[in-house]
Design an enzyme around this catalytic site. Sequence first.
Site, PDB file in Angstrom:
ATOM      1  N   SER A 208      40.671  47.741  -4.298  1.00 22.56           N
ATOM      2  CA  SER A 208      40.252  47.275  -5.623  1.00 22.56           C
ATOM      3  C   SER A 208      38.866  46.632  -5.538  1.00 22.56           C
ATOM      4  CB  SER A 208      41.273  46.293  -6.186  1.00 22.56           C
ATOM      5  OG  SER A 208      41.007  46.048  -7.545  1.00 22.56           O
ATOM      6  N   ASN A 209      38.497  45.852  -6.536  1.00 24.13           N
ATOM      7  CA  ASN A 209      37.202  45.154  -6.526  1.00 24.13           C
ATOM      8  C   ASN A 209      37.363  43.788  -7.182  1.00 24.13           C
ATOM      9  OD1 ASN A 209      36.806  45.501  -9.469  1.00 24.13           O
ATOM     10  ND2 ASN A 209      36.743  47.664  -8.899  1.00 24.13           N
ATOM     11  N   TYR A 210      36.248  43.043  -7.287  1.00 24.95           N
ATOM     12  CA  TYR A 210      36.328  41.646  -7.736  1.00 24.95           C
ATOM     13  C   TYR A 210      36.343  41.468  -9.252  1.00 24.95           C
ATOM     14  CZ  TYR A 210      35.274  40.172  -2.954  1.00 24.95           C
ATOM     15  OH  TYR A 210      35.324  39.940  -1.614  1.00 24.95           O
ATOM     16  N   ALA A 276      35.777  48.015 -14.227  1.00 24.47           N
ATOM     17  CA  ALA A 276      35.202  48.363 -12.925  1.00 24.47           C
ATOM     18  C   ALA A 276      36.202  49.307 -12.262  1.00 24.47           C
ATOM     19  CB  ALA A 276      34.990  47.104 -12.101  1.00 24.47           C
TER      20      ALA A 276
END
Length: 402
Positions: A208-210, A276
């Site tokens: 995943s991402n932030y 995102a």
Amino acid sequence: MLTGKKIVLGITGSIAAYKAAYLCRALIKKGAEVQVVITPAGKEFITPVTLSALTQKPVVSEFFTANDGSWHSHVDLGLWADLMLIVPATASTIGKMANGIADNMLVTTYLSMKAPVFVAPAMDLDMYAHPSTQQNLEKLKSFGNQIIEPTVGPLASNLEGKGRMEEPDRIVEVLEAFFEKKGELISKKILITAGPTYEKIDPVRYISNYSSGKMGFALAEECASRGADVFLISGPVQLQTVHPHIQRINVESAEEMYRAALDYFPKMDLAILCAAVADYKPVHCAERKIKREAGENLTLELVPNPDIAAALGNNKTDRQRVVGFALETDDEIAHASEKLQKKKLDFIVLNSLREPGAGFQGDTNKITIINSKGMIKNFPLKSKKAVAADIMDTLRNEGYAY
Ligand code: CTP
């Protein structure tokens, strides 16, 4: 904008209460109907006689009128109003509102209020800065109330700092802007994607991402407050929606987000793609937890996810608009412009990770908007809520989506 608007004006016990008289007059001059509700402490700072003379209505303060026992219905006021304004709002009233302590007519009216609520705090700088006040204000925001931030300046205590109530003329401007924008997206349907996606590796791990989802959620609230029906497709985030006209569709992976977006898009006027989305996912999600093999490397094979923005850009009809985001670390304008073209977007909102205060997780953002006609517009660092308003104002001013 204020003609015929019914406003409940709540006044509490602060020295700034004297400014409420001027505010009453300014609202009435603009054509609003004002009903004052005052706390017992408020009456120590400004007399109900002054306020009823200005508003031509008896001021409401107690649950009953002592001389004839008539009942003042906070429920009726909650249904009557187009807007409730609490000016000035003390730390004590803010605390009671945040925690449902309905021990006076003003707080009971607030709890029964069906209309939007605006709060203009006024207090000493240390009281304003105290974590208790700040937490209560955050709570009010999470209920969907609008805080009209105090300004920095000389205070009644002779100290100087943040806590000075916003000037009545400015408060009138805020309300005018609110009523002006309130209806501008009525009957428009807007799709928003927000947050990260999770791409499963095995039953306990993912890529995943932030992304926190804050920008997409701020946009959803902004569009709904302007009258739109919002369909918010959100990846896994710790956020809640407030406005009743936001329909939230929770998804986990890019594939799920893609399918939901394509499903909803044909009925939409506008899509804002703020998520995102993970660009890649593992070829296989292991059925069982992958075990650590001591001393051995693990290689994951990844395949590309579908590009939601490009799919909507390619499918859009003449009446539909698509807005994308671009988070870049270098050569920002060139990369964002390239995405705008490649994905057939109408607008792209660029934020650079090189700008302090911009990007993931935080409550602020600094954007540049680029459109397909070659416009490049830079904005200063602002709260994500204010950025959402800038994006929607720019779309309107440039003649998109309206
Ligand atoms: N986007 C999307 N679906 C994807 C990837 C991106 O809808 N699979 C959208 C994002 O929501 C954003 C825009 O496309 O509105 C640009 O996203 P970004 O990640 O900056 O671009 P990418 O095309 O993924 O390019 P790169 O990651 O290589 O910069």
